[in-house]
Every structure is written in C-alpha cells, then in structure tokens.
Design a protein around this motif. Sequence first.
Motif, mmCIF file in Angstrom:
data_model
loop_
_atom_site.group_PDB
_atom_site.id
_atom_site.type_symbol
_atom_site.label_atom_id
_atom_site.label_comp_id
_atom_site.label_asym_id
_atom_site.label_seq_id
_atom_site.Cartn_x
_atom_site.Cartn_y
_atom_site.Cartn_z
ATOM 1 N N LEU A 812 0.834 -1.208 0.000
ATOM 2 C CA LEU A 812 0.000 0.000 0.000
ATOM 3 C C LEU A 812 0.868 1.257 0.000
ATOM 4 N N SER A 813 1.946 1.234 -0.757
ATOM 5 C CA SER A 813 2.892 2.357 -0.750
ATOM 6 C C SER A 813 2.450 3.516 -1.650
ATOM 7 N N THR A 814 1.415 3.292 -2.450
ATOM 8 C CA THR A 814 0.940 4.372 -3.327
ATOM 9 C C THR A 814 -0.479 4.769 -2.925
ATOM 10 N N LYS A 815 -0.853 5.981 -3.311
ATOM 11 C CA LYS A 815 -2.187 6.468 -2.981
ATOM 12 C C LYS A 815 -3.257 5.596 -3.635
ATOM 13 N N GLY A 816 -3.022 5.213 -4.860
ATOM 14 C CA GLY A 816 -4.006 4.384 -5.560
ATOM 15 C C GLY A 816 -4.237 3.065 -4.853
ATOM 16 N N ALA A 817 -3.155 2.433 -4.390
ATOM 17 C CA ALA A 817 -3.279 1.150 -3.697
ATOM 18 C C ALA A 817 -4.064 1.318 -2.397
ATOM 19 N N ARG A 818 -3.823 2.434 -1.709
ATOM 20 C CA ARG A 818 -4.530 2.659 -0.446
ATOM 21 C C ARG A 818 -6.016 2.920 -0.679
ATOM 22 N N ILE A 819 -6.343 3.672 -1.740
ATOM 23 C CA ILE A 819 -7.760 3.917 -2.055
ATOM 24 C C ILE A 819 -8.454 2.608 -2.416
ATOM 25 N N ASP A 820 -7.792 1.769 -3.219
ATOM 26 C CA ASP A 820 -8.363 0.464 -3.571
ATOM 27 C C ASP A 820 -8.580 -0.393 -2.323
ATOM 28 N N TYR A 821 -7.607 -0.315 -1.409
ATOM 29 C CA TYR A 821 -7.696 -1.084 -0.159
ATOM 30 C C TYR A 821 -8.920 -0.642 0.647
ATOM 31 N N LEU A 822 -9.079 0.685 0.808
ATOM 32 C CA LEU A 822 -10.223 1.195 1.568
ATOM 33 C C LEU A 822 -11.537 0.870 0.864
#
Length: 832
Positions: A812-822
């Motif tokens: 989750l090192s990128t903003k996109g990955a974190r948004i997908d995670y949430l």
Amino acid sequence: MLRLRAICPFSWRVFKFRPFSCEPLISQMNKCTDEEQVFDLIEKNKAILSEKQVEYAFNILWQFRKRKTNLLKYVECIRDHPQFLTLHNLTTSKMKFMNDGTLVNVLYITQRFAIEACDPLVEALVAEAWRRLERFDINVLSKFSSCLAHQHLYFSPLMGKIADIVKRNLDTIQDLRSLSVLMVNISSLISQHFQEQLVSKTEQLFDTIDSSQVDVAKRIVQFLRNIKCSYYPLLEKCNEMFLRNVNHLDLESISKILCLYNSLQFHSFGFIIIAKKRLTEMIPLFDHPASFVKLFVALGPMAGPEEKKQLKSAILLMSDELTSQQALQVLGAMEEMESRSSRLIEKIASVLLKHLDNYKPVELLKITRGLVFLHFHRKELFVKLRELLLSYLKTSVIPSEISILVCAISMLPSPHLDEVGISQIEAVSPHCDLSDLNGLATSVLRWIQSDHMYLDSTTVKQLKLLQRLDHYGHQRLQKCNNLNLLCQELKSLKGDWFAESLLEETVATLHRLMDEINYINVAGIASFVSRTNYLSTSLLDKIASVVVQQIEKIHPFAISAIILPFSTLNYDPSQRDKFFGTCIQYLHSYLSILDPLMLVFLGFSLATLEYFPEDLLKTIFNIKFLAKMDSQLEFVCSSLNTRVQFRLMELNRAVCLECPEYQIPWFHDRFCQQQYSKDIGSMNGAQQEIYKMLTEILGGINCVKTSVLTPYYHKIDFECILDKRKKPLPYGSHFRTSGILPEVHRESNTQIVGLSLPPGAERIALEFLDSKAFCRNIPHLKGKSATKKRHLEILGYRVIQIPHFEWNSMALSTKGARIDYLRDRVFGESKS
C-alpha cells in the motif's frame, strides 16, 4: 578453720569482703531517684560490686534514660560522668564471671549509651560473647544479634555464625518473639530456601503469641520487606493484629507499618482508614520537627484537603529547623502528595541546598527525582547537585551506586556526561545486574536524545556504550540458571531499552527455565508478561497449567495478576475453561474479603475474556461495595483513582452490552461526559490520510463522521452508513464535523444503533489500529481492541479495523493502492 584458710587463701580473700547477699545493695539502687545517687553507690561500693550488681547498675541507668525527654543530653551526661568510667572498668574486670544473659544485657545497654564499637569494653564484650555463642539460648542469641545490628555488622562472619545456629536449631525454636528479632537481623545473609523455612516456621508459631504483641508482628513484616517477599497469609495475620491494637499504636509504629506496607505493595485499606483517623487526631499534639516530620510523611499522602493544608502550614513554619534527613523525608512526602506549593518547595529546597554535601548517592537521586517531579527550577541547586553527583561518580566502584548516580545526572537540566563518567560505566557494566544495566541504558538514551548540541563524536561514544550494555545484558540472561533470582531482577524492569534490546532474550530465558514455574513465582511471571505485551503462548499455557494444578497453594490476592496477561494479550490457553473456571471457583469464597479495587480490575480482566461470573458481578455492582470503593479512592494517588474509575466504567459497559440478562444498570453517563468533554481529539497523520480518502470514496465530507462517541461511549475514528445497495448515505449538515473535535452521538444509551437505520442499511465503524493495539512480537489483536470490536458489533456496526502494518506496508505504498484497499474494505463482500 585455720587449716581451711591455708588451703584456700584465694577464695577466702574473695569472699571475705563480699556481702553474703547482694540484695541490700540492689535494694538501695532500687530506691535511687536519679543517676547521681546510683553513681554515689558505685563509688562507695566499687571494691565489692559483683557482676550481677554491675548489670543492675546498668539496668537502673537505662530505666532513667527511658524517662528523659532529651535523650541525647542524658546519654552524654551519663557517658561523661566520672563514675561511669568506674562502672566501665568494673565491667571489664567482672566480664569473665558474668553469665550469658548478663554479658549480653550489659553489652546491649552499653551500646545504648553511645559507647562506640571501637571502645575496648565493647570489643571485649563482643569477643567474649563470640566465644560463648554456641551455648547461648534463643533469647540471649536474639539480643546479641541486635547488638551486632546496632554496629551494622549485618554481613559479618559473626552474624553468619548466628544464622547458621538458627538454621541448625530451627525445628526446636518455639519462641516467636526471639525468632522474629533474629530473622530481621540475619535476613541479609540467608538463602532463599532458608527464607522459605523461616516464613513457614513463623506461620506455625504465629498463633502462639499473644494478640497484643504488635512488636513481633512489626518485625515479621520487616523481615518480609527485607527479603522482598509479599507473603499474604502472614501479612494478613500481622495486619489483623495491628487492627486489633490500633488504639495503642503510637506515631512511630503507625509510620513504620505504613512504610513497610508501601515497600511490600500490600494494601490494607482497613488499616489506612484507622491510621488516618489516629494520625489526624495527632496533628495538634506535635510541634517539634522530629515528630511532626514523621506525622507529615505518614499522613500527608492520604490526608484530605483540609488536613493537607494544616500539615503544609505547620511544616512551613518549622522548615528552618529541619535537619538534612527531615528535609529529604518532607520532599519525598510532597512528591507522593503531588504537592505544588511553591513556597514550601522553595523552603525545603533551601534546606536541601544547605546540607547537600552530606547526602549519599541514593539520597541525591531522591532529591533530583523529587525536585524534577515538583517542577522546581532554581539553577543554583541543580548546578551544585551536578557537581556532587559527578564527584561521587569519579570515585565510586559499586555497580548499583554508579547506576544511581548516572540515573540522577540524566534527570538534570544538563544531563551530558564527560569521558570520566563514560569510563566508569564501562568499568562496572560487566558486574551489573539487569536492573542496574537497565538504569544505565535508560540514562544513556536520555543523553543521546538531549546531546544533539554536542559533537557527533560524543553521540558515537554513547552508542558504543549502549552496545556494551546490550552485550552484558544478553550475557547475564544467557548465564542465568535460577528463575526466582531472575524474577527479582525483572520486577522493576521497564522502558524502551529493555523492550528493544533484551525482551526476546528474556523470554528465551524464561522458556529455558519454564519447569521452575510454581505457585510461588507464577504471579510474578504473569505480571512480567503483562508489562511487556509479549505474547508467548507456551509461557501462558505453562502459567495456566501451574495454576490449575496448584491453585490451593496460591493466595487469592495473586489471582488478578495471574489472569491479567491473558486478558491484556487476548489469549485463551489450551485449558481455557478449566483454567478460568478453577480461578473463579477458587475466588468464590473470598469475594467478601478481597480488596474492592482488586475486584474491579479482576472483573474487567474477565469481561475482556468474555467471562462474566454472576456472583462476582453482583458483588461489585452493589451499593455497599461501591460506597466502600469510593471511600478507598480517597486514599490513592490521582492516577490510580482515575484508572479504577475507568475500569469500573468499562466493566459496567461490558456487562450492559454482553449480559443484559443480569439487569445491571448503566450509571456512567455523567462520568463519561466529564471525561470526553476534556478530550480535544486530533487525528494523526495516518488518520488524516484515511479521512481524505474516505471522503473521496464515499462522495464527500457529509458522508463521513469523525471521532464519534457511540452509545456507552466507545470512541471510533470514522463512521459511515451504506444503504442496501451499498450506496453511502449522507449525514445532515448538523452532523458535519471538521475532523478535529469529537462529536457525541446523542442517541439513547440503551438503543441499538442498527434499529434506527433504513431497511437493509448498515452502519460502519472504521478504526485505524496503531502498534499499541497489537502484541509486541506478533500482529495479534490485544484484549481491549478485541473487546471494542465485539461491543461495536453488538451496537449494530460492521467494524473495519485497519492495522498499521497493513496501511504502512509496501503493498500500500501508493495512494491508488490505499484507495483500492479502503474501497475493498468498505464495499467488498468480506467482513472484518
């Protein structure tokens, strides 16, 4: 007759001038009203005084001493009297003829008249007693041990010989009064096995003493303090004796008992309440510093506001008369009282400064700690303190003393240590125990944090020193082969250095010595595990197994400490039902006598583990119990008071939510409102980032609530609502928050949140979990976080917990990955 005189000329000379009875002279001594009359008799009869009459003269003088108000002046008057030298010389000449009791009694009284240990008479009496030591009976032996203790010969070969005699004859000793004296005096020399034998013997003999023998009970508690053993059965018996005789206890006794209890962490609120009443009555009786300081130290920490005001006013008036030790005692009491009286602090600091050169290292540490705690800022005193501490450090060779000095220096406004100090630490570190190593390392870490103003080379040296301390800590643990000794060293260990450097090695050592865990040390091991937050399933399983097998030997006071790590770390042992069932059943008959504060902590621990024993809960949620608890909270420090009230609230919440059938009412609304009104919530970096992304995912800030207080006052980071089609439902404008202040959810405290939602909608709670929510060594959710999740689900929430190690991972090192995670956690099919 002539023939008889020729055969025994010596005997005839001896007895010719000696009276046939010593009664007339002793009778005359009995009629004396002061020391001058006694000395006149000694002068007139010095040629014929027997050894028994010499002893009697000492006894009479000793009796006069007890009646004097100015003891020091009286002792000097006796010691400097011309005829005291006559008595001194007579004692030397009669010593060989004295029986054992007379010999030791004369030595005892001689010491009370401040005759120094190097005096030829004292040396001769001690030497003669040593020659006779093996034949002394228990009474004489105990008195002689007190004579050696008076000379501070606790570690002498002679005291060791006495300890050996006691050990060999322990089975035949039946006099607890004499044994208690011996126990205190030999406590520094004896093995742990011998300590246990003495504790067992004392327990056997306790019922043989009269219920008024308070001094015996005091010595027993002092022995337990000396060997650092909180053996509850004996402590309770002694406490009962103190309670029965409290009206006859003077200031000295009450003060000593409270001090001993504090050292042993034994809490008897029954004694404290009565002691407070007695001490409060004494406030007007003492106007002399020596007595009033004892009263201030004993009563101050548990006094009410009015009594504290009286005590502070009185001690302020006599502050200029305080000795160095009295000023130190007052400072310690002020620290316990959390006093912020600037005028009194200034006065006491002035006295301390005047006597600063006379204090020992450990006393300088107490002064430093006390002044820092009380926010004292006078530079002059701290500069002098630093000079003294550094001078002691340069000459000291004792590891524990060096650890104390270094700790004190690290607390000062300028904690930087020079080359000499670093060299001293390096020299003693191979000989330090874990406690000393921890103290040294904690101090070095403080220097590193504050030394950014110095050259990098200084920090490099300190880091190397820290590595050496790490090395010796690991070495000591690897060589350790005695679990009980290890437990003693682990008792006070805390702080970042120990947790980061030695915790893994310590747990490995505990695993290696696991077979030594028994009913005596199991509570200590459990307490250590609770403090470290380190989950070792095998260690906790072993603790549970020992408790199940040896529960009858474990004191009920220890059960709360034993259960705590299972609750804190959210771990069910392999024998879960048997372990908890055994503990709860064992405690059943003790519920009425266990300390209320302990019961509250125990109830909370069990509730965290989803255990709700009805008898325990009905005991706690009872008007009389709660009134008793409130009265006890008046006597504890503010931090413990707050902690107890929070635990009671959390227990009340757990019972209301998880056991509604018990019909225990929720009565903590006002308390929670007071607490949370003080809480100005602010989001950390991760929470702010999550909040921004949630508003993006859910369609705006009106779809997310922050810092929400639920019914029963659980605080959650974020809340949102999805309808049956998984679409976010916006909150009204009156619900909108800035993400800074906590918002109280004003729904009924008994209403389940889900019932007020549209059909098919769900309320979601999102929580960011930092490292405190997990065990130190593995990503296992701790008890409080697991309980909160359980409660939120009962309240109708779907709970999404976002662990810090997932949020901060490479995945989750990128903003996109974190948004997908949430997005996946909020809208996905999987339920957390």
